[in-house]
Design an enzyme around this catalytic site. Structure first.
Site, mmCIF file in Angstrom:
data_model
loop_
_atom_site.group_PDB
_atom_site.id
_atom_site.type_symbol
_atom_site.label_atom_id
_atom_site.label_comp_id
_atom_site.label_asym_id
_atom_site.label_seq_id
_atom_site.Cartn_x
_atom_site.Cartn_y
_atom_site.Cartn_z
ATOM 1 N N PHE A 161 0.805 -1.219 0.000
ATOM 2 C CA PHE A 161 0.000 0.000 0.000
ATOM 3 C C PHE A 161 0.841 1.273 0.000
ATOM 4 O O PHE A 161 0.330 2.362 0.208
ATOM 5 C CB PHE A 161 -0.938 0.012 1.218
ATOM 6 N N CYS A 275 -0.601 3.147 -11.007
ATOM 7 C CA CYS A 275 -1.509 2.119 -10.485
ATOM 8 C C CYS A 275 -2.997 2.441 -10.461
ATOM 9 O O CYS A 275 -3.804 1.551 -10.699
ATOM 10 C CB CYS A 275 -1.040 1.703 -9.097
HETATM 11 P P1 NAD Z 1 8.386 -1.708 -11.710
HETATM 12 O O1 NAD Z 1 8.108 -1.774 -13.157
HETATM 13 O O2 NAD Z 1 9.030 -0.493 -11.131
HETATM 14 O O3 NAD Z 1 9.301 -2.964 -11.280
HETATM 15 C C1 NAD Z 1 9.052 -4.258 -11.681
HETATM 16 C C2 NAD Z 1 10.406 -4.947 -11.917
HETATM 17 O O4 NAD Z 1 10.197 -6.327 -12.165
HETATM 18 C C3 NAD Z 1 11.169 -4.410 -13.125
HETATM 19 O O5 NAD Z 1 12.421 -3.902 -12.707
HETATM 20 C C4 NAD Z 1 11.303 -5.609 -14.060
HETATM 21 O O6 NAD Z 1 12.515 -5.647 -14.770
HETATM 22 C C5 NAD Z 1 11.201 -6.756 -13.079
HETATM 23 N N1 NAD Z 1 10.822 -8.035 -13.683
HETATM 24 C C6 NAD Z 1 9.794 -8.288 -14.540
HETATM 25 N N2 NAD Z 1 9.756 -9.599 -14.841
HETATM 26 C C7 NAD Z 1 10.774 -10.198 -14.168
HETATM 27 C C8 NAD Z 1 11.237 -11.540 -14.067
HETATM 28 N N3 NAD Z 1 10.624 -12.543 -14.688
HETATM 29 N N4 NAD Z 1 12.309 -11.785 -13.292
HETATM 30 C C9 NAD Z 1 12.924 -10.777 -12.637
HETATM 31 N N5 NAD Z 1 12.531 -9.504 -12.682
HETATM 32 C C10 NAD Z 1 11.452 -9.198 -13.441
HETATM 33 O O7 NAD Z 1 6.995 -1.983 -10.982
HETATM 34 P P2 NAD Z 1 6.532 -1.490 -9.526
HETATM 35 O O8 NAD Z 1 6.051 -0.087 -9.596
HETATM 36 O O9 NAD Z 1 7.563 -1.855 -8.520
HETATM 37 O O10 NAD Z 1 5.238 -2.393 -9.319
HETATM 38 C C11 NAD Z 1 5.336 -3.781 -9.074
HETATM 39 C C12 NAD Z 1 3.979 -4.271 -8.620
HETATM 40 O O11 NAD Z 1 3.607 -3.633 -7.397
HETATM 41 C C13 NAD Z 1 2.840 -3.984 -9.604
HETATM 42 O O12 NAD Z 1 1.940 -5.050 -9.578
HETATM 43 C C14 NAD Z 1 2.186 -2.744 -9.023
HETATM 44 O O13 NAD Z 1 0.823 -2.663 -9.361
HETATM 45 C C15 NAD Z 1 2.352 -2.969 -7.533
HETATM 46 N N6 NAD Z 1 2.385 -1.747 -6.716
HETATM 47 C C16 NAD Z 1 3.090 -0.661 -7.133
HETATM 48 C C17 NAD Z 1 3.146 0.471 -6.316
HETATM 49 C C18 NAD Z 1 3.916 1.706 -6.721
HETATM 50 O O14 NAD Z 1 3.843 2.692 -6.009
HETATM 51 N N7 NAD Z 1 4.649 1.710 -7.820
HETATM 52 C C19 NAD Z 1 2.530 0.458 -5.058
HETATM 53 C C20 NAD Z 1 1.842 -0.693 -4.673
HETATM 54 C C21 NAD Z 1 1.780 -1.798 -5.499
HETATM 55 C C1 UGA Z 2 -1.337 5.057 -4.704
HETATM 56 C C2 UGA Z 2 -1.934 4.717 -3.340
HETATM 57 O O1 UGA Z 2 -2.031 5.912 -2.556
HETATM 58 C C3 UGA Z 2 -1.068 3.687 -2.611
HETATM 59 O O2 UGA Z 2 -1.700 3.322 -1.381
HETATM 60 C C4 UGA Z 2 -0.910 2.452 -3.491
HETATM 61 O O3 UGA Z 2 -0.057 1.509 -2.873
HETATM 62 C C5 UGA Z 2 -0.310 2.862 -4.817
HETATM 63 O O4 UGA Z 2 -1.169 3.861 -5.455
HETATM 64 C C6 UGA Z 2 -0.193 1.739 -5.796
HETATM 65 O O5 UGA Z 2 -0.902 0.751 -5.709
HETATM 66 O O6 UGA Z 2 0.610 1.928 -6.701
HETATM 67 P P1 UGA Z 2 0.642 6.599 -5.565
HETATM 68 O O7 UGA Z 2 0.041 6.370 -6.901
HETATM 69 O O8 UGA Z 2 2.100 6.389 -5.390
HETATM 70 O O9 UGA Z 2 -0.066 5.670 -4.471
HETATM 71 O O10 UGA Z 2 0.345 8.101 -5.113
HETATM 72 P P2 UGA Z 2 -0.897 8.850 -4.455
HETATM 73 O O11 UGA Z 2 -0.412 9.692 -3.352
HETATM 74 O O12 UGA Z 2 -2.022 7.957 -4.166
HETATM 75 O O13 UGA Z 2 -1.328 9.835 -5.642
HETATM 76 C C7 UGA Z 2 -1.895 9.323 -6.834
HETATM 77 C C8 UGA Z 2 -2.342 10.481 -7.689
HETATM 78 O O14 UGA Z 2 -3.476 11.137 -7.119
HETATM 79 C C9 UGA Z 2 -1.278 11.568 -7.870
HETATM 80 O O15 UGA Z 2 -1.306 12.029 -9.199
HETATM 81 C C10 UGA Z 2 -1.737 12.640 -6.911
HETATM 82 O O16 UGA Z 2 -1.276 13.921 -7.261
HETATM 83 C C11 UGA Z 2 -3.236 12.530 -7.040
HETATM 84 N N1 UGA Z 2 -3.987 13.088 -5.894
HETATM 85 C C12 UGA Z 2 -3.810 12.578 -4.656
HETATM 86 C C13 UGA Z 2 -4.893 14.119 -6.124
HETATM 87 O O17 UGA Z 2 -5.072 14.585 -7.258
HETATM 88 N N2 UGA Z 2 -5.589 14.621 -5.054
HETATM 89 C C14 UGA Z 2 -5.448 14.128 -3.796
HETATM 90 O O18 UGA Z 2 -6.128 14.626 -2.869
HETATM 91 C C15 UGA Z 2 -4.522 13.082 -3.592
#
Ligand code: NAD
Ligand code: UGA
Length: 459
Positions: A161, A275
């Site tokens: 999260f 996301c």
């Molecule tokens: P990302 O693209 O930054 O990283 C994913 C990594 O996985 C890449 O570096 C890629 O090269 C690697 N990869 C892919 N296939 C592979 C394999 N077979 N073996 C080894 N490495 C491999 O993605 P992310 O933002 O870290 O997101 C990962 C997951 O977490 C997604 O499902 C996303 O929805 C979820 N998530 C992301 C966020 C966020 O803030 N970015 C927050 C919560 C959940």
């Molecule tokens: C969001 C969730 O907040 C995380 O809990 C979750 O883990 C993550 O997605 C994920 O699954 O990837 P993130 O996308 O990193 O996190 O950033 P947020 O702070 O949620 O902002 C998302 C977007 O909403 C940004 O563009 C932000 O500027 C916008 N936002 C946020 C608004 O326009 N208004 C608000 O009041 C808050």
């Protein structure tokens, strides 16, 4: 040194890197290895030039790297040595075939399942860290159970999260840690093992256990709820602009109700990030696949309002600048999808830039962290784009400033100095409502906030 547990994370991205760094930092008794197919990413995780920008991350990485935190491309070796494997690979929206533009592309995630089977010679716990469609664990289990060596893999779901820009704080002080497992003896035992990792620094009452499907679906629903709040207030901002109500006053008044709460009620040019859109589309797709079309339509509207809000912002710029912006220099203040990150994935800035370039403006993008990504996002588009980290230089001879990202330091800029260097009449379109609009107006700007009355010098 002998470690109590060998933890592996497959995927060294925005989630895998920071999450494992914090686990290693807080659990010196565990060896934590993060592997990735991307060699450049791993090289940077092993340097002080980390592949992602997150406040406080470098300190955490430095404190554990080489002690019990390791980054490597040796995936097979990592799998063999691991007791627990977190899978944190990307699960983007599918761009081809059935479900294109809606469903999750699970190819990277599935590939890891096959790699785990191929390289394991003993039982392991597999943790879904990636965000996945509900019931994905079932598919993971089926692939893993195909092994003919009698190895038992217990799949648990531990959705993440964290928010970008505050990832380290979110990991150090989470609202909750959610662990979903099969409600069997081995499932509960595996959930307890994962809980024991987080118990090194998270209070017991914040570690929630659930069934596998609830944990998977909770993640999609949490993002949908957060995005829904933003779309709700953004929809209201459009109405405010027609009625001279002030959206910030409404957010405050409405958010003061403890049942509603004040957070995630800031009107904006729309939510971005890798996301929200992806996860809602996935939720919509799942609902449709079960024939729940009304439920799907409900959640899809959250995305439609988000697109409407971005479009509305661009149209307002064109309309207020006398319906022609050809050849006018316009500065985008910010490009990241939110402050404190260099990430531009799904940033509303991309849509705004593209539309303004179609109108043939001279675009200048200024952002303290996101220019490297902005260049990639806008590469290949026709038109004139400059990238200038210094907002003062960016504004010289410009006719308008459009605030895209809520960077704190934008609030402290010397706007009198900026105004003096701009062409007149000068405009500010504040897509984040972060600036002092009255002050800008008294300096001489024509000011267009979001969801608030505009302040212009035109008679
Ligand atoms: P990302 O693209 O930054 O990283 C994913 C990594 O996985 C890449 O570096 C890629 O090269 C690697 N990869 C892919 N296939 C592979 C394999 N077979 N073996 C080894 N490495 C491999 O993605 P992310 O933002 O870290 O997101 C990962 C997951 O977490 C997604 O499902 C996303 O929805 C979820 N998530 C992301 C966020 C966020 O803030 N970015 C927050 C919560 C959940
Ligand atoms: C969001 C969730 O907040 C995380 O809990 C979750 O883990 C993550 O997605 C994920 O699954 O990837 P993130 O996308 O990193 O996190 O950033 P947020 O702070 O949620 O902002 C998302 C977007 O909403 C940004 O563009 C932000 O500027 C916008 N936002 C946020 C608004 O326009 N208004 C608000 O009041 C808050």
């Amino acid at each position: 040194m002998k470690f109590a547990k060998n933890i592996l994370c497959i995927g060294a991205g925005y989630v895998g890197g920071p999450t494992m760094a914090v686990i290693a930092f807080k659990c010196p008794d565990c060896k934590v290895t993060v592997v990735d197919v991307n060699e450049e990413r791993i090289r940077r995780w092993n340097s002080d030039d980390l592949p992602i920008f997150e406040p406080g991350l470098l300190d955490v990485v430095r404190s554990a790297r080489g002690r019990n935190l390791f980054f490597s491309n040796a995936i097979a070796e990592g799998i063999r040595a691991a007791d627990i494997i977190f899978v944190s690979v990307n699960t983007p929206t599918k761009t081809f075939g059935y479900g294109a533009g809606m469903a999750s592309d699970l190819q990277y995630w599935e590939k890891t399942a096959h790699e785990i089977v191929a390289n394991s010679d003993r039982s392991k716990i597999i943790v879904e860290k990636s965000t996945l469609p509900v019931r994905s664990a079932e598919a993971m289990e089926r692939i893993l159970q195909e092994n003919k060596r009698g190895i038992h893999f217990e799949v648990v779901s531990n959705p993440e999260f964290l928010s970008e820009g505050s990832a380290v704080m979110d990991l150090l002080e989470p609202d909750r840690v959610l662990i979903g497992s099969r409600q069997t003896e081995s499932g509960r035992k595996a959930a307890q093992e994962i809980a024991a990792i987080f118990a090194h620094w998270v209070a017991a009452e914040k570690i929630i256990t659930a069934n596998l499907w609830s944990a998977e679906l909770s993640k999609l629903v949490a993002n949908a709820f957060l995005a829904q709040r933003i779309s709700s207030i953004n929809a209201v901002s459009a109405l405010c602009e027609k009625t001279d109500a002030d959206v910030a006053e409404i957010s405050f008044a409405v958010g003061s109700d403890t049942r509603i709460g004040p957070r995630f009620l800031n009107a904006s040019i729309g939510f971005g990030g890798s996301c929200f859109k992806k996860d809602i589309l996935n939720l919509v797709y799942i609902c449709r696949s079960y024939g729940l079309n009304e439920v799907a339509d409900y959640w899809e509207a959250v995305i439609e309002i988000n697109e409407y809000q971005q479009e509305r912002f661009v149209r307002k710029i064109i309309r207020e600048m006398f319906n022609t912006i050809v050849g006018k220099k316009i500065v985008l203040l910010g490009f990241a999808f939110k402050a404190n990150t260099g990430d531009t994935r799904e940033s509303p800035g991309i849509h705004v830039a593209r539309k303004l370039l179609e109108e043939r403006v001279l675009l200048v993008v200024s952002d303290p962290q996101a220019l490297e990504n902005a260049r990639k996002d806008l590469a290949g588009l026709d038109g004139s784009v400059e990238y200038e980290p210094d907002p003062y230089r960016a504004a010289v001879d410009a006719q308008a400033i459009a605030v895209i990202t809520e960077w704190e330091f934008f609030k402290k800029l010397d706007f009198a100095k900026i105004f003096a260097s701009m062409r007149k009449p000068a405009f500010v379109f504040d897509g984040r409502n972060i600036l002092d609009h009255q002050k800008l107006f008294s300096i001489g700007f024509n000011v267009f906030p979001l969801g608030k009355p505009s302040l212009t010098h035109f008679k």
